[in-house]
Each structure stands twice: as structure tokens, then as C-alpha cells.
Design a protein around this motif. Structure first.
Motif, PDB file in Angstrom:
ATOM      1  N   GLU A  73       0.829  -1.185   0.000  1.00  0.00           N
ATOM      2  CA  GLU A  73       0.000   0.000   0.000  1.00  0.00           C
ATOM      3  C   GLU A  73       0.873   1.249   0.000  1.00  0.00           C
ATOM      4  O   GLU A  73       1.975   1.231   0.545  1.00  0.00           O
ATOM      5  CB  GLU A  73      -0.933   0.012   1.213  1.00  0.00           C
ATOM      6  N   ALA A  74       0.372   2.313  -0.628  1.00  0.00           N
ATOM      7  CA  ALA A  74       1.142   3.557  -0.696  1.00  0.00           C
ATOM      8  C   ALA A  74       0.205   4.732  -0.894  1.00  0.00           C
ATOM      9  O   ALA A  74      -0.896   4.589  -1.451  1.00  0.00           O
ATOM     10  CB  ALA A  74       2.163   3.497  -1.829  1.00  0.00           C
ATOM     11  N   ASP A  75       0.638   5.888  -0.439  1.00  0.00           N
ATOM     12  CA  ASP A  75      -0.126   7.111  -0.643  1.00  0.00           C
ATOM     13  C   ASP A  75      -0.104   7.534  -2.109  1.00  0.00           C
ATOM     14  O   ASP A  75      -1.089   8.039  -2.640  1.00  0.00           O
ATOM     15  CB  ASP A  75       0.454   8.231   0.220  1.00  0.00           C
ATOM     16  N   VAL A  76       1.049   7.348  -2.733  1.00  0.00           N
ATOM     17  CA  VAL A  76       1.214   7.683  -4.156  1.00  0.00           C
ATOM     18  C   VAL A  76       1.794   6.478  -4.868  1.00  0.00           C
ATOM     19  O   VAL A  76       2.762   5.882  -4.402  1.00  0.00           O
ATOM     20  CB  VAL A  76       2.152   8.899  -4.341  1.00  0.00           C
ATOM     21  N   VAL A  77       1.191   6.113  -5.989  1.00  0.00           N
ATOM     22  CA  VAL A  77       1.730   5.052  -6.844  1.00  0.00           C
ATOM     23  C   VAL A  77       2.126   5.674  -8.176  1.00  0.00           C
ATOM     24  O   VAL A  77       1.364   6.457  -8.760  1.00  0.00           O
ATOM     25  CB  VAL A  77       0.702   3.923  -7.075  1.00  0.00           C
ATOM     26  N   VAL A  78       3.324   5.340  -8.625  1.00  0.00           N
ATOM     27  CA  VAL A  78       3.834   5.866  -9.892  1.00  0.00           C
ATOM     28  C   VAL A  78       3.992   4.720 -10.877  1.00  0.00           C
ATOM     29  O   VAL A  78       4.737   3.764 -10.618  1.00  0.00           O
ATOM     30  CB  VAL A  78       5.187   6.577  -9.696  1.00  0.00           C
ATOM     31  N   LEU A  79       3.285   4.803 -11.983  1.00  0.00           N
ATOM     32  CA  LEU A  79       3.418   3.815 -13.056  1.00  0.00           C
ATOM     33  C   LEU A  79       4.614   4.187 -13.914  1.00  0.00           C
ATOM     34  O   LEU A  79       4.621   5.220 -14.577  1.00  0.00           O
ATOM     35  CB  LEU A  79       2.149   3.771 -13.899  1.00  0.00           C
ATOM     36  N   ALA A  80       5.648   3.340 -13.871  1.00  0.00           N
ATOM     37  CA  ALA A  80       6.839   3.535 -14.701  1.00  0.00           C
ATOM     38  C   ALA A  80       7.149   2.210 -15.386  1.00  0.00           C
ATOM     39  O   ALA A  80       8.290   1.757 -15.436  1.00  0.00           O
ATOM     40  CB  ALA A  80       8.008   4.004 -13.841  1.00  0.00           C
ATOM     41  N   THR A  81       6.107   1.599 -15.922  1.00  0.00           N
ATOM     42  CA  THR A  81       6.189   0.236 -16.448  1.00  0.00           C
ATOM     43  C   THR A  81       6.744   0.156 -17.862  1.00  0.00           C
ATOM     44  O   THR A  81       6.908  -0.941 -18.403  1.00  0.00           O
ATOM     45  CB  THR A  81       4.797  -0.419 -16.398  1.00  0.00           C
ATOM     46  N   GLY A  82       7.025   1.307 -18.480  1.00  0.00           N
ATOM     47  CA  GLY A  82       7.691   1.298 -19.778  1.00  0.00           C
ATOM     48  C   GLY A  82       6.824   0.747 -20.892  1.00  0.00           C
ATOM     49  O   GLY A  82       5.613   0.964 -20.934  1.00  0.00           O
TER      50      GLY A  82
END
Length: 434
Positions: free
Chosen positions: A119-128
Motif C-alpha cells: 500500500e502507498a499514498d502515491v503510486v507511480v506507473l513507470a512500467t515502460g
């Protein structure tokens, strides 16, 4: 929670609080740049990178220096292993399988292929991105090689040797780099491309033609045509007595064939948007974002090759520098700071000992024109001008200073004299003064 600056600390402020958490899905340049920039700007919360390959590493050398042995695994790393411990960044070797967006009082939840949930407050999609599928029979065979990961490059290196027959399918930058690197290993290389003018909009017609000629000049066989199917050694096709007498046979639509010991698929990439789509995040040829990487779901960002900027003045540019800039811009916005304007997108490529750079967009707008700079009968730089005389794009071979100056001209909307631009005796930097 608004779609602007995401409040993630307990007190509702910017994400600098000790209780805040950011989870980055993907260990490429964009995701790593965001993490590094957050720490540089003083973010004190929890930072985690989840990637199935573990420590973040650089991808561009995989089709160039890594194949030729000039760069090894440790030098691919974007930071030494000690950096992550020193900066309190956890690296989880795992792939995200599902993203469940949270709400005003609920953190986002990510399920990993290890069975763990984060779990996280912010999730960053950097899946390319992933390799663009080649929709022909035989193109899904596991023995074919792509160049998206270090494991892919290792598989190709293991099969490159003197006299190995290598067929590269795709004449864009990755395909051209792979063909050049395989030729440097003294392999017999055939480049199969569907057009005589790959990368036309990236570098313009004159530079495209020069780059394309380099292949033949350096012993790479060129086959222009569309692939119809790929056959493999375990398929009894030609020989009633026993099967295909070569590891792979690439069939073109007009009946020509290319026999190979190894086939490299360099058919381009498509953004890896599956996580976003399943989570209900808006996508269109990528996860749609603003200049700070914010998606349609508050608290979820996207950066790098997976993202596409809404209402951009430039076509999507999935290259090294835009990925780095996207990570930095997203980090700035998360800290409540204004991201720097990125300017015209820039990229580089190397093949057959030549260095290529381009900036902006070489596709001509209505009423525009190309201007070419020649030295001893060869085009060394090309420029795309709009109808009003402002520059839209530039590309060069072994003249990076011309592109550097052109970038300033583009970003400052300076009108230039086409005759001076075409004259190799006039430094391009002198035209950047306006």
C-alpha cells in the motif's frame, strides 16, 4: 482529493512528511529519476521501487555498447547498490499484477506476483513498454529475441559469433543499432525493413537516406518488404524427409526468404498500460498525464514510456531524456514545486561508428520546408522549418553541436535564415542569437 498536488502526508500537506509513502512500479530511467529527485528535494517519506529485474539499470546500451562488450552489467546500473541503502530506497524484485486505487482516506494497493500486497499514498506507473507484436505466424516463438531487457541482450550476446547468420526484423533505431552491433561481432547480418525510409519523421528524408545507406556500406544485407511468416527448425516444411534445414526462415510477402541462426524482433514498442487499464485509469496510446505526470486518478502518476502527455505540442517521444525529465517533473510536482518546462524532445542513436542526434519534430507542418546542410556532398544536418520561418526540428550525423544550437532556436522560437542554415561555414550556434 483533487487531481492537482496530491496530499499524502498525515497533515494533508505536500508529500514531505515522514509518514508519506511513494511506490514506483518499474525500475527504468523515469522511475529512478523520480525517486532520486524526491530525495534530492528533501522528501523524507518511504520510497519503494518494484521491478521484476531488481536494481534500476539503463536500457539504451542494450542494443549498442552492451552487445559489443564495451559496457557490462555493473556499468548499466543507474546507481550503485549502496546508493539505495544510503538514501533509504527499498527495491523489491517483483512485478505488479494489479493496482487497486484508493480514496480520500484509503491508500492505493498493489498486488505483486510474489503474492505480497503493498500500500502507498502515491503510486507511480513507470512500467515502460513492451515489444510491438509482429502479427504473423511463427513470430511468437520463444527462440526469437527482443531487446527490452538485459536478459534479452544476454541471449543475443551468447549467440553472436563470427559467421552467425542474424536476421533483424525492423529498421528503426533499435533494429539499426542491433544490426550494427551484430556486424561488429563479425556476424552475417540481414536487416528486414518494411520501408526504405525508417525513422523518416524522426530525422527527415536526407538523414534517413544517409543512415539507411550505412547498412550496405558496412556489410549488412538489406531486404525491404513485409514479413509474411517465420518458420523454425522443428517445423517440417520444405523437406519431406525431415524439416527445415536452418534454425529460422523468414518469409516475405513477395516470396523472398531469409535464413538465420538467430532472429531479432525490433518491431518497436507499445506502452505497457495493462495495469492502468484494469484500474480504470484513462489511456490512449499510453497513460494520459499532465505535465507533472498526474493521471485521471488522484494519487496515481505515470512517467516515461508508459505515459503520454495530454495536449502536447510534440509527438510522443519515448527516448532517454524525455523519460528522465518526466521523472524529475513528477517529483517536483509531488513536492509542491513547479516542474521545469522540458522544451523540444531530444534523442540520440549510434550505428556503424556514426553518432546521430535529433531534436523536435522533423515532420513538416503545412507550408514548411526541409533545409539540408551538406559537406563534400553528404548531408551532415537537416532542419525542419515552419511556414513562418521558425524551426520545428533538427537532426545531424556526427555534428551534435548543430543539434544543441538548434534546440535553443526551437525553444526560443527564433526565425532563421534558410540560406545561412544550409551553409556549413555558418555555425548554427550563431543563428541561435536571433
Amino acid at each position: 482529493m483533487s487531481a492537482g498536488l496530491v496530499p499524502v502526508a498525515d497533515d494533508g500537506g505536500a508529500p514531505g512528511g515522514a509518514s508519506a509513502s511513494v511506490l514506483v512500479l518499474g525500475g527504468g530511467l523515469a522511475g529512478f529519476s523520480l525517486v532520486r529527485e524526491l530525495r534530492r528535494r528533501g522528501f523524507a517519506g518511504a520510497l519503494t521501487i518494484a521491478d521484476p529485474e531488481g536494481l534500476p539499470y539503463d536500457r539504451p546500451p542494450l542494443s549498442k555498447d552492451y552487445l559489443t562488450g564495451e559496457t557490462d552489467g555493473p556499468r548499466l546500473l543507474l546507481a550503485p547498490p549502496s546508493w539505495f541503502a544510503e538514501h533509504g530506497v527499498e527495491v523489491v524484485t517483483a512485478r505488479a499484477e494489479a493496482l487497486e486505487p484508493g480514496g480520500a482516506d484509503v491508500r492505493h494497493r498493489v498486488r505483486l506476483n510474489t503474492g505480497e500486497a503493498r500500500e502507498a499514498d502515491v503510486v507511480v506507473l513507470a512500467t515502460g513498454g513492451r515489444v510491438r507484436p509482429l502479427a504473423v505466424p511463427g513470430a511468437d516463438d520463444a527462440r526469437l529475441i527482443t531487446l527490452r531487457t538485459r536478459a534479452d541482450a544476454d541471449a543475443l550476446v551468447a549467440r553472436l559469433h563470427f559467421g552467425a547468420r542474424v536476421a533483424v526484423i525492423g529498421g528503426g533505431f533499435t533494429g539499426a543499432e542491433a544490426a550494427s552491433s551484430a556486424r561488429a561481432a563479425f556476424a552475417d547480418v540481414t536487416l528486414v525493413t518494411s520501408t526504405e525510409t525508417p525513422s523518416l519523421t524522426a530525422v527527415g528524408p536526407a538523414i534517413t537516406a544517409r543512415l539507411h545507406r550505412m547498412h550496405a556500406e558496412n556489410g549488412v544485407e538489406l531486404e525491404v518488404g513485409r514479413v509474411a511468416r517465420i518458420e523454425h527448425a522443428d517445423e517440417a516444411v520444405d523437406d519431406p524427409g525431415g524439416g527445415l534445414p536452418t534454425a529460422h526462415r523468414v518469409h516475405l510477402e513477395d516470396g523472398r526468404t531469409v535464413d538465420a541462426d538467430v532472429v531479432v524482433l525490433a518491431t518497436g514498442t507499445v506502452p505497457e498500460t495493462a495495469l492502468a487499464e484494469k484500474a480504470g485509469i484513462e489511456t490512449a496510446d499510453g497513460v494520459l498525464v499532465d505535465a507533472a505526470g498526474r493521471t485521471s486518478v488522484p494519487g496515481i502518476l505515470a512517467v516515461g514510456d508508459v505515459a503520454r502527455l495530454r495536449d502536447s505540442a510534440w509527438p510522443a517521444s519515448r527516448h532517454w531524456e524525455p523519460a528522465m525529465q518526466a521523472g524529475v517533473a513528477a517529483a517536483a510536482a509531488l513536492m509542491g514545486e513547479e516542474p521545469a518546462a522540458p522544451g523540444a524532445p531530444w534523442f540520440w542513436s549510434d550505428r556503424h561508428g556514426a553518432h546521430v542526434e535529433a531534436v523536435g519534430d522533423m515532420a513538416l507542418p503545412d507550408g514548411g520546408r526541409h533545409v539540408h546542410r551538406e559537406v563534400r556532398g553528404r548531408t551532415v544536418a537537416s532542419f525542419a522549418l515552419a511556414a513562418d520561418g521558425t524551426m520545428r526540428g533538427a537532426a545531424s550525423v556526427d555534428d551534435p553541436m548543430a543539434v544543441k544550437a538548434a534546440r535553443r532556436i526551437i525553444d526560443r522560437a527564433i526565425r532563421v535564415d534558410p540560406e545561412a542554415l544550409a551553409d556549413p561555414a555558418v555555425p548554427v550556434r550563431s543563428l541561435a542569437r536571433g
